[in-house]
Each structure stands twice: as C-alpha cells, then as structure tokens.
Write an enzyme that holds these catalytic residues in place. Structure first.
Site, PDB file in Angstrom:
ATOM      1  N   GLU A 255      33.265  24.951  44.781  1.00  0.00           N
ATOM      2  CA  GLU A 255      33.522  26.385  44.451  1.00  0.00           C
ATOM      3  C   GLU A 255      32.379  27.070  44.071  1.00  0.00           C
ATOM      4  O   GLU A 255      32.259  28.212  44.275  1.00  0.00           O
ATOM      5  CB  GLU A 255      34.566  26.467  43.600  1.00  0.00           C
TER       6      GLU A 255
ATOM      7  N   TYR B  25      37.041  56.729  39.265  1.00  0.00           N
ATOM      8  CA  TYR B  25      37.739  55.460  39.805  1.00  0.00           C
ATOM      9  C   TYR B  25      36.965  54.962  41.020  1.00  0.00           C
ATOM     10  O   TYR B  25      36.670  53.743  40.928  1.00  0.00           O
ATOM     11  CB  TYR B  25      39.030  55.479  40.350  1.00  0.00           C
TER      12      TYR B  25
ATOM     13  N   GLU C 123      39.976  33.658  33.982  1.00  0.00           N
ATOM     14  CA  GLU C 123      40.174  34.000  32.548  1.00  0.00           C
ATOM     15  C   GLU C 123      38.989  34.731  31.891  1.00  0.00           C
ATOM     16  O   GLU C 123      39.028  35.734  31.088  1.00  0.00           O
ATOM     17  CB  GLU C 123      40.758  32.914  31.697  1.00  0.00           C
TER      18      GLU C 123
ATOM     19  N   LYS D 167      43.469  35.353  42.524  1.00  0.00           N
ATOM     20  CA  LYS D 167      42.662  34.488  43.396  1.00  0.00           C
ATOM     21  C   LYS D 167      43.403  33.915  44.542  1.00  0.00           C
ATOM     22  O   LYS D 167      44.017  33.145  44.638  1.00  0.00           O
ATOM     23  CB  LYS D 167      41.938  33.371  42.623  1.00  0.00           C
TER      24      LYS D 167
END
Length: 121
Positions: free
Chosen positions: A22, A54, A74, A99
């Site tokens: 990964e 934005y 996290e 994810k």
C-alpha cells in the site's frame, strides 16, 4: 441550528496504508466535510471574501493528500482537520473519510470525526 458549508464526495488519491504494497501505490479516498460558518454576512454582502471558499478548501485537501503519506486514515483525518481549522479559521468541522476498496465485501470503510477550534473565529 448552526449554519454549515459542505463539500460532498471530494475524490482524490493518496499513498496510504499499513501494508508494504500500500505504501507504493495511490489509493482512492473520498471526503465529505461540514464546516460551521455563519452565513448571514456573506448572504447580506454577496461577497466571496466573507464566506468559506469551498474551492480553495477542496484544493487544499487535494494538495494535502498528494504531499503526505500516512498509514492510518484516522491519522490523515486528524491532521487534515487540524490544518483546515487553522488555515481557514473554522469554528468546527465534521469530516467523513472513506477508503473504497479497503475491504473487498464493503463499498467503503472509513472514519468520521468532529473537531472544534480552541479559538472561536
């Protein structure tokens, strides 16, 4: 009820994960944000400078993800929210980070966090 500005379904890629494979590939991420902002002044003035931009926030998120690597979503979420609160002088942010593909049988996995500024802007 507090006013909110939101961004929904912001898609990007990042190098993120705990496994060695990964750490060598780009993976999809999807962000939803709700940002507390008093919308009365921008509504009265019709002035972009008085509201949350934005597009600028979205571009900041895209650059943040492209420039950094984390093992955990996290950690990414926590660092990003802290940066957003500081950079854009936000009172509070709720961030959902997904994810897709992280678990084969699930459409997505992720985290949802809510953080408030220590300083009222």
């Amino acid at each position: 009820m507090k006013d909110l500005v939101f961004i929904e379904g912001l898609k990007t890629q990042a190098v993120i994960g705990v496994y060695e494979w990964e750490k060598k590939i780009w993976q999809d991420l999807v962000f939803d944000l709700e940002m507390e902002h008093d919308n009365r002044v921008p509504a009265q003035t019709d002035d972009l400078a008085k509201t949350l931009d934005y597009e600028a926030i979205s571009n900041y998120i895209l650059a943040f993800c492209a420039e950094r690597q984390f093992e955990l979503i996290e950690t990414l979420a926590e660092h990003l929210v802290g940066e957003l609160i500081g950079q854009f002088k936000l009172n509070a942010v709720t961030l959902t980070l997904r994810k897709p593909g992280a678990v084969a049988a699930a459409q997505a996995v992720g985290v949802k966090i809510h953080r408030q500024s220590a300083v009222t802007h």
